[in-house]
Design a protein around this motif. Structure first.
Motif, PDB file in Angstrom:
ATOM      1  N   ILE A  27      34.445 -20.651  28.675  1.00 28.53           N
ATOM      2  CA  ILE A  27      34.271 -19.282  29.196  1.00 28.53           C
ATOM      3  C   ILE A  27      34.731 -19.223  30.653  1.00 28.53           C
ATOM      4  O   ILE A  27      35.423 -18.284  31.071  1.00 28.53           O
ATOM      5  N   ALA A  28      34.349 -20.244  31.442  1.00 26.54           N
ATOM      6  CA  ALA A  28      34.717 -20.259  32.856  1.00 26.54           C
ATOM      7  C   ALA A  28      36.231 -20.348  33.020  1.00 26.54           C
ATOM      8  O   ALA A  28      36.828 -19.617  33.838  1.00 26.54           O
ATOM      9  N   VAL A  29      36.884 -21.227  32.253  1.00 29.63           N
ATOM     10  CA  VAL A  29      38.333 -21.415  32.386  1.00 29.63           C
ATOM     11  C   VAL A  29      39.085 -20.135  32.002  1.00 29.63           C
ATOM     12  O   VAL A  29      39.998 -19.694  32.709  1.00 29.63           O
ATOM     13  N   VAL A  30      38.685 -19.546  30.883  1.00 26.32           N
ATOM     14  CA  VAL A  30      39.354 -18.312  30.444  1.00 26.32           C
ATOM     15  C   VAL A  30      39.174 -17.206  31.478  1.00 26.32           C
ATOM     16  O   VAL A  30      40.112 -16.477  31.808  1.00 26.32           O
ATOM     17  N   ILE A 299      41.515 -20.070  46.028  1.00 30.83           N
ATOM     18  CA  ILE A 299      40.422 -19.192  46.452  1.00 30.83           C
ATOM     19  C   ILE A 299      39.576 -18.763  45.257  1.00 30.83           C
ATOM     20  O   ILE A 299      38.335 -18.784  45.308  1.00 30.83           O
ATOM     21  N   LEU A 300      40.226 -18.388  44.148  1.00 29.45           N
ATOM     22  CA  LEU A 300      39.477 -17.949  42.966  1.00 29.45           C
ATOM     23  C   LEU A 300      38.668 -19.087  42.358  1.00 29.45           C
ATOM     24  O   LEU A 300      37.534 -18.882  41.889  1.00 29.45           O
ATOM     25  N   ILE A 301      39.223 -20.293  42.361  1.00 23.80           N
ATOM     26  CA  ILE A 301      38.477 -21.442  41.834  1.00 23.80           C
ATOM     27  C   ILE A 301      37.243 -21.709  42.692  1.00 23.80           C
ATOM     28  O   ILE A 301      36.140 -21.960  42.171  1.00 23.80           O
ATOM     29  N   ILE A 326      29.266 -14.480  28.692  1.00 21.45           N
ATOM     30  CA  ILE A 326      30.397 -13.665  28.223  1.00 21.45           C
ATOM     31  C   ILE A 326      30.303 -12.261  28.809  1.00 21.45           C
ATOM     32  O   ILE A 326      31.308 -11.690  29.258  1.00 21.45           O
ATOM     33  N   LEU A 327      29.087 -11.709  28.822  1.00 20.90           N
ATOM     34  CA  LEU A 327      28.893 -10.380  29.413  1.00 20.90           C
ATOM     35  C   LEU A 327      29.290 -10.390  30.891  1.00 20.90           C
ATOM     36  O   LEU A 327      29.993  -9.480  31.362  1.00 20.90           O
ATOM     37  N   LEU A 328      28.869 -11.406  31.617  1.00 23.59           N
ATOM     38  CA  LEU A 328      29.210 -11.513  33.040  1.00 23.59           C
ATOM     39  C   LEU A 328      30.721 -11.575  33.225  1.00 23.59           C
ATOM     40  O   LEU A 328      31.282 -10.904  34.096  1.00 23.59           O
ATOM     41  N   SER A 329      31.390 -12.362  32.398  1.00 23.89           N
ATOM     42  CA  SER A 329      32.851 -12.479  32.489  1.00 23.89           C
ATOM     43  C   SER A 329      33.526 -11.148  32.180  1.00 23.89           C
ATOM     44  O   SER A 329      34.478 -10.749  32.868  1.00 23.89           O
TER      45      SER A 329
END
Length: 732
Positions: A27-30, A299-301, A326-329
């Motif tokens: 989820i984090a990578v996507v 910066i985003l990482i 998933i909701l947070l993403s």
């Protein structure tokens, strides 16, 4: 063998992808990849097609500060060329000129004397003319040679005149004239550059003098050779000054961020074209800026790691919940997409508050504030760090998270939108006034941010139900919708099982008070209590509160009765799924009995034949022990309400004693092991229950006992009440 190996590989893959850690990583990578694509697309400047010498069809603003290298070079060269040479004195230059003059006049005098001596020696000779000519020739030869060494060249006639014809008085006049004018000129600055000018000045002075023509002619010739520079250019110091002027920072022509590079109708010059090329704004020379893209990715990482670390340490509920992640993403990516589109018009209409308010309502207030900071930084990459947006997003965004965090009605959210809009206006107006902006600018920007706040709330209210249902998340607003008596299941409960319905209402009052006393979600506890017994709709007449004519359990075995009673929790869960009741409420349905014993039918079975074969586990609920405070309070409220309702003597002391006994029994039975309730919490729950019961069973006027006709006994004697109390408690 091969099939077994394939099955093993497939099994290991399934286990791998079912790992919660792998799912969180995925989820984090996507999310990071998609966020990078959105942000980098927004941050990359627009490309233009312009050609040298043509008329620009664009208004092009600089995305960052940049030096106009061609103009800077022109300025530097011009500054260096304007530096005057540094002049220094040539030591002994006047003395050398005087020495040359002295030598010249000495040689003239010597030549004249030599010539006169020879003339005197040949006086009276018959070869006088011949010897005179020879004497002059010898004197001339020596004189020309000597003045040649001084760098002076005279014509033969001039030499003849000086040696043989000029009188001593003439020579003295000649010497005085030359010395006077040379002295005047040597007092001035004479350099290699102006030497000819000084010679001409000397000649002008001589030419205007009052001496014989022949001597004036000689003096004019001598003037070409006698002067020497008395000052020269200091090359080192001059070069140093030119270099300093060339490197002067004032020569640098910088185009500031946001400053216009080209205007519509302006001719494209070489320097402007060079600036556009260096900014990578030309379609014809477009190249992928790896450093720019890499910087955004880093910066985003780092922002993502910051958010992950925060959730891991301070928001574990979201961190370990796949649905919440998933909701947070989705909310973050949605906000970045909206910002990307809105910035095309103005950074002040980017509704960054949407994400803050949604996360505050759906997930967590503190997480909303952290996400607001992360989003503000990420969006600022796309909008060239517009400081007004940054201030507005950080300050107003944080306010919006607090304002909506406990909103339990739609009109409260609408009011929150107005409050956020007012804060936006105050903030932007204050910034504009600080920077002395015009009233037109202030009015326009205040209008934009006011509309921004209103539209943010409108979008939030519109998106909220969709996210609630899609991700099955409970919010106060959604809970209130399920608490509505017109909700289909509650309406069915009222019509088909009215006893259970009224029991659930009372349990809801108790659960809300008890949960509020321990700092839990009181509204969730109340709504969960409303639905906790909906499974009884399947067989309502088998539960005592709904029985009007007879008890069907009198005709059944204890085992079958226990099976029917305990099945209502699973029936309720299935029914709740069918009606799309949220998971937290379904959890309360499954957990509100835990694994408690159906005591009445267990004892009934024990008193029957073959009681030695009766196993206690067959008479326990096949449920889950309460995992949350809300589920535990509903369990206690359910048991307490049924027991207190069946008490024959409802005095305050007896009610409190019964409440504490039931709580102690649940604790001893291990039903409260998984819900993190402390003994102090249990004491507060008991006190809260008492407050509710004190309002229900308050003191009343005693009425005379109603007797049956013929002087019979009361309708309910103590024996019957005791039996009803036991049966009601067991059925619960």
């Amino acid at each position: 063998m091969t099939k077994d190996k394939d099955r093993g590989n497939n099994g290991s893959k399934k286990i791998f992808f079912k790992s919660k850690r792998i799912q969180r990583f995925f989820i984090a990578v996507v999310t990071i990849i998609l966020a990078y694509l959105i942000v980098s697309n927004g941050a990359t400047p627009k490309k233009y097609r312009v050609v040298l010498g043509t008329i620009s069809g664009y208004d092009i603003l600089s995305p960052r500060d940049i030096v106009n290298t061609i103009k800077t070079e022109e300025n530097a060269r011009k500054a260096a060329s304007e530096v005057l040479p540094v002049i220094k004195d040539i030591p002994n230059a006047p003395i050398e000129v005087i020495n040359v003059l002295d030598k010249l006049f000495f040689l003239i005098d010597e030549a004249q004397n030599s010539y006169k001596l020879r003339i005197d020696s040949i006086s009276g000779s018959r070869r006088y003319e011949e010897l005179t000519s020879n004497a002059l020739s010898e004197a001339k030869a020596a004189f020309v040679k000597d003045i040649g060494e001084l760098g002076i060249k005279l014509e033969d006639a001039q030499v003849d005149y000086l040696i043989s014809k000029a009188s001593e008085e003439d020579i003295n006049s000649f010497e005085a004239l030359v010395r006077s004018h040379v002295s005047d000129i040597m007092k001035k600055d004479i350099t290699e550059d102006n030497l000819k000018e000084r010679i001409n000045e000397l000649k002008d002075g001589i030419f205007n003098s009052e001496i014989k023509y022949e001597l004036k002619n000689v003096a004019l010739t001598v003037a070409d050779f006698i002067l020497k520079p008395n000052r020269t250019i200091d090359d080192e110091l001059t070069k140093a000054r030119k270099d300093a002027a060339y490197n002067d920072p004032r020569n640098i022509e910088t185009i500031k961020k946001g400053q216009r590079i080209l205007s519509v109708g302006e001719r494209v010059t070489e320097d402007k074209l060079k600036v556009l090329e260096e900014l990578n704004l030309l379609e014809t020379t477009s190249r992928f800026d790896f450093s720019f893209a890499g910087g955004i990715l880093v910066i985003l990482i780092l922002l993502s790691l910051l958010l992950i670390l925060y959730m891991h340490n301070f928001c574990k509920k979201v961190y370990y919940n796949r649905t919440d992640l998933i909701l947070l993403s989705v909310v973050i990516l949605m906000m970045l997409l909206i910002a990307r589109g809105a910035y095309e018009y103005s950074s002040l209409i980017i509704p960054v508050f949407i994400a803050t308010m949604l996360i505050s309502i759906l997930l967590d207030l503190r997480l909303a504030i952290v996400v607001n900071v992360v989003l503000t930084i990420a969006i600022s990459l796309m909008i060239n760090y517009d400081f007004k947006f940054v201030y507005m997003a950080l300050i107003s965004g944080t306010f919006s998270a607090f304002i909506v965090s406990k909103a339990n009605q739609r009109n409260r959210l609408s009011l929150a939108g107005i409050v956020v809009s007012v804060i936006n206006v105050l903030l932007v107006a204050a910034i504009d006034i600080m920077y002395k902006a015009g009233w037109e600018t202030i009015l326009r920007e205040c209008t934009l941010v006011f509309v921004n706040g209103i539209m943010s709330m409108v979008i939030t209210i519109g998106v909220l139900p969709f996210l609630e249902s899609t991700f099955n998340i409970i919010t106060p607003l959604r809970l209130l919708e399920f608490a509505n008596p017109n909700q289909p299941l509650l309406k069915r409960l009222l019509m088909e099982a009215p006893g259970t319905y009224h029991h659930s209402l009372m349990v809801g009052n108790l659960a809300e008070a008890g949960t509020e006393a321990i700092g839990g979600n009181a509204l969730l506890a109340r709504v969960g209590a409303y639905f906790h017994d909906i499974g009884k709709l399947k067989k309502p007449n088998f539960f005592i509160e709904n029985q009007m004519n007879g008890n069907p359990h009198d005709m059944m075995t204890a085992n079958l009765s226990a099976l029917i009673i305990t099945s209502h929790i699973h029936d309720g869960n299935e029914m709740a799924k069918k009606y799309k009741i949220p998971l937290p409420i379904r959890d309360i349905i499954l957990q509100h009995h835990g694994t408690t014993l159906v005591a009445y039918f267990y004892h009934k079975a024990k008193m029957a034949e073959n009681s030695e074969n009766v196993e206690e586990k067959n008479f326990r609920y096949d449920g889950i022990k309460p995992m949350t405070k809300e589920a535990a309070v509903v369990m206690l409220a359910d048991s307490v309400e049924a027991a207190v309702r069946s008490m024959p003597d409802k005095t305050e002391g007896k009610i409190e004693g019964l409440i504490r006994k039931i709580i102690k029994d649940k604790l001893d039975d291990g039903q409260l092991d998984n819900c993190n309730l402390t003994l102090k919490d249990l004491d507060n729950i008991a006190k809260a229950f008492m407050k509710v019961f004190s309002g229900v069973f308050h003191a009343r006027e005693e009425y005379p006992d109603i007797k049956k006709e013929g002087g019979g006994e009361e309708v309910h004697n103590d024996k019957e009440l005791e039996h009803e109390n036991l049966e009601s408690e067991s059925l619960k």
